[in-house]
Structures are given as C-alpha cells and as structure tokens.
Design a protein around this motif. Structure first.
Motif, PDB file in Angstrom:
ATOM      1  N   PRO A  11       0.839  -1.203   0.000  1.00 33.67           N
ATOM      2  CA  PRO A  11       0.000   0.000   0.000  1.00 33.67           C
ATOM      3  C   PRO A  11       0.871   1.249   0.000  1.00 33.67           C
ATOM      4  CG  PRO A  11      -0.690  -1.549   1.691  1.00 33.67           C
ATOM      5  CD  PRO A  11       0.590  -2.062   1.129  1.00 33.67           C
ATOM      6  N   PRO A  12       0.451   2.318  -0.584  1.00 30.65           N
ATOM      7  CA  PRO A  12      -0.868   2.600  -1.144  1.00 30.65           C
ATOM      8  C   PRO A  12      -0.931   2.344  -2.646  1.00 30.65           C
ATOM      9  CG  PRO A  12       0.346   4.643  -1.005  1.00 30.65           C
ATOM     10  CD  PRO A  12       1.260   3.537  -0.481  1.00 30.65           C
ATOM     11  N   GLN A  13       0.044   1.653  -3.195  1.00 35.11           N
ATOM     12  CA  GLN A  13       0.081   1.428  -4.637  1.00 35.11           C
ATOM     13  C   GLN A  13      -1.027   0.461  -5.071  1.00 35.11           C
ATOM     14  OE1 GLN A  13       4.273   0.835  -6.112  1.00 35.11           O
ATOM     15  NE2 GLN A  13       4.550   0.475  -3.923  1.00 35.11           N
ATOM     16  N   GLN A  34       9.657  -7.456 -12.064  1.00 38.76           N
ATOM     17  CA  GLN A  34       8.800  -6.792 -11.076  1.00 38.76           C
ATOM     18  C   GLN A  34       9.516  -6.677  -9.739  1.00 38.76           C
ATOM     19  OE1 GLN A  34       5.953  -5.112 -11.168  1.00 38.76           O
ATOM     20  NE2 GLN A  34       6.082  -4.761  -8.970  1.00 38.76           N
ATOM     21  N   MET A  35      10.206  -7.726  -9.312  1.00 34.78           N
ATOM     22  CA  MET A  35      10.908  -7.704  -8.031  1.00 34.78           C
ATOM     23  C   MET A  35      12.043  -6.677  -8.050  1.00 34.78           C
ATOM     24  SD  MET A  35       9.048  -9.749  -6.350  1.00 34.78           S
ATOM     25  CE  MET A  35       9.945  -9.757  -4.825  1.00 34.78           C
ATOM     26  N   ALA A  36      12.641  -6.460  -9.209  1.00 35.10           N
ATOM     27  CA  ALA A  36      13.690  -5.440  -9.324  1.00 35.10           C
ATOM     28  C   ALA A  36      13.095  -4.040  -9.151  1.00 35.10           C
ATOM     29  CB  ALA A  36      14.402  -5.559 -10.672  1.00 35.10           C
ATOM     30  N   ARG A  37      11.873  -3.836  -9.663  1.00 35.21           N
ATOM     31  CA  ARG A  37      11.207  -2.533  -9.528  1.00 35.21           C
ATOM     32  C   ARG A  37      10.685  -2.305  -8.117  1.00 35.21           C
ATOM     33  NH1 ARG A  37       9.190  -3.956 -14.654  1.00 35.21           N
ATOM     34  NH2 ARG A  37       7.288  -4.774 -13.747  1.00 35.21           N
ATOM     35  N   GLU A  38      10.104  -3.338  -7.511  1.00 42.20           N
ATOM     36  CA  GLU A  38       9.472  -3.207  -6.189  1.00 42.20           C
ATOM     37  C   GLU A  38       9.729  -4.487  -5.397  1.00 42.20           C
ATOM     38  OE1 GLU A  38       8.344  -2.164  -3.100  1.00 42.20           O
ATOM     39  OE2 GLU A  38       7.618  -0.592  -4.433  1.00 42.20           O
ATOM     40  N   PRO A  39      10.824  -4.518  -4.615  1.00 44.38           N
ATOM     41  CA  PRO A  39      11.204  -5.740  -3.891  1.00 44.38           C
ATOM     42  C   PRO A  39      10.156  -6.253  -2.903  1.00 44.38           C
ATOM     43  CG  PRO A  39      13.007  -4.155  -3.894  1.00 44.38           C
ATOM     44  CD  PRO A  39      11.809  -3.452  -4.461  1.00 44.38           C
ATOM     45  N   ASP A  40       9.258  -5.400  -2.431  1.00 48.74           N
ATOM     46  CA  ASP A  40       8.247  -5.829  -1.464  1.00 48.74           C
ATOM     47  C   ASP A  40       6.985  -6.390  -2.108  1.00 48.74           C
ATOM     48  OD1 ASP A  40       9.836  -5.161   0.694  1.00 48.74           O
ATOM     49  OD2 ASP A  40       9.082  -3.114   0.791  1.00 48.74           O
ATOM     50  N   THR A  41       7.025  -6.620  -3.401  1.00 48.35           N
ATOM     51  CA  THR A  41       5.871  -7.185  -4.108  1.00 48.35           C
ATOM     52  C   THR A  41       5.609  -8.613  -3.636  1.00 48.35           C
ATOM     53  OG1 THR A  41       6.371  -5.890  -6.082  1.00 48.35           O
ATOM     54  CG2 THR A  41       4.963  -7.811  -6.390  1.00 48.35           C
ATOM     55  N   GLN A  42       4.351  -8.927  -3.379  1.00 44.44           N
ATOM     56  CA  GLN A  42       3.941 -10.309  -3.124  1.00 44.44           C
ATOM     57  C   GLN A  42       3.519 -10.900  -4.463  1.00 44.44           C
ATOM     58  OE1 GLN A  42       0.984 -10.744  -0.074  1.00 44.44           O
ATOM     59  NE2 GLN A  42       1.951  -9.188   1.199  1.00 44.44           N
TER      60      GLN A  42
END
Length: 65
Positions: A11-13, A34-42
């Motif tokens: 959040p808040p994305q 995706q993990m390279a862009r946003e490591p906290d992605t589930q």
C-alpha cells in the motif's frame, strides 16, 4: 499451459491486473523484472487452475545464473 501471475504491491500502490504467460522461463523473467522494480511485491501464480506453491514462486524470483 498458461501461467497466471498476480502481483500484490505494498500500500498505497494499486496492484496491476494479472498477467498470463506461456511458460516458466517467461514467468521467471516477468517476476524478476517486477521484483527489481518493487522488492516488497507479493507474488501469486497459477498453472492452469492450480495455485503454485511458495517454493515454486521462490524459484521464479531467483536471479538468473
């Protein structure tokens, strides 16, 4: 067989729509990007209608090499 991938962003994305790819190599590429862009992605993924295990998803996240 199709692999459906869903990314859940912190959040808040807003989370993007699910992506459908054709094989594990393509799935791994998409997940690593995706993990390279946003490591906290589930990550959630399904092969056909079966949900992939956490271990299988961890393999998709592993860097190439």
């Amino acid at each position: 067989m199709d692999i459906t991938i869903r990314f859940i962003l912190p959040p808040p994305q807003p989370s993007p729509p699910a992506i459908v790819v054709q094989d594990f190599a393509e799935a791994a590429k998409v997940v690593r990007e995706q993990m390279a862009r946003e490591p906290d992605t589930q990550v959630e993924a399904w092969l056909g209608g079966l949900e992939l295990s956490k271990e299988a998803i961890a393999q998709l996240k592993k860097p190439k090499g």
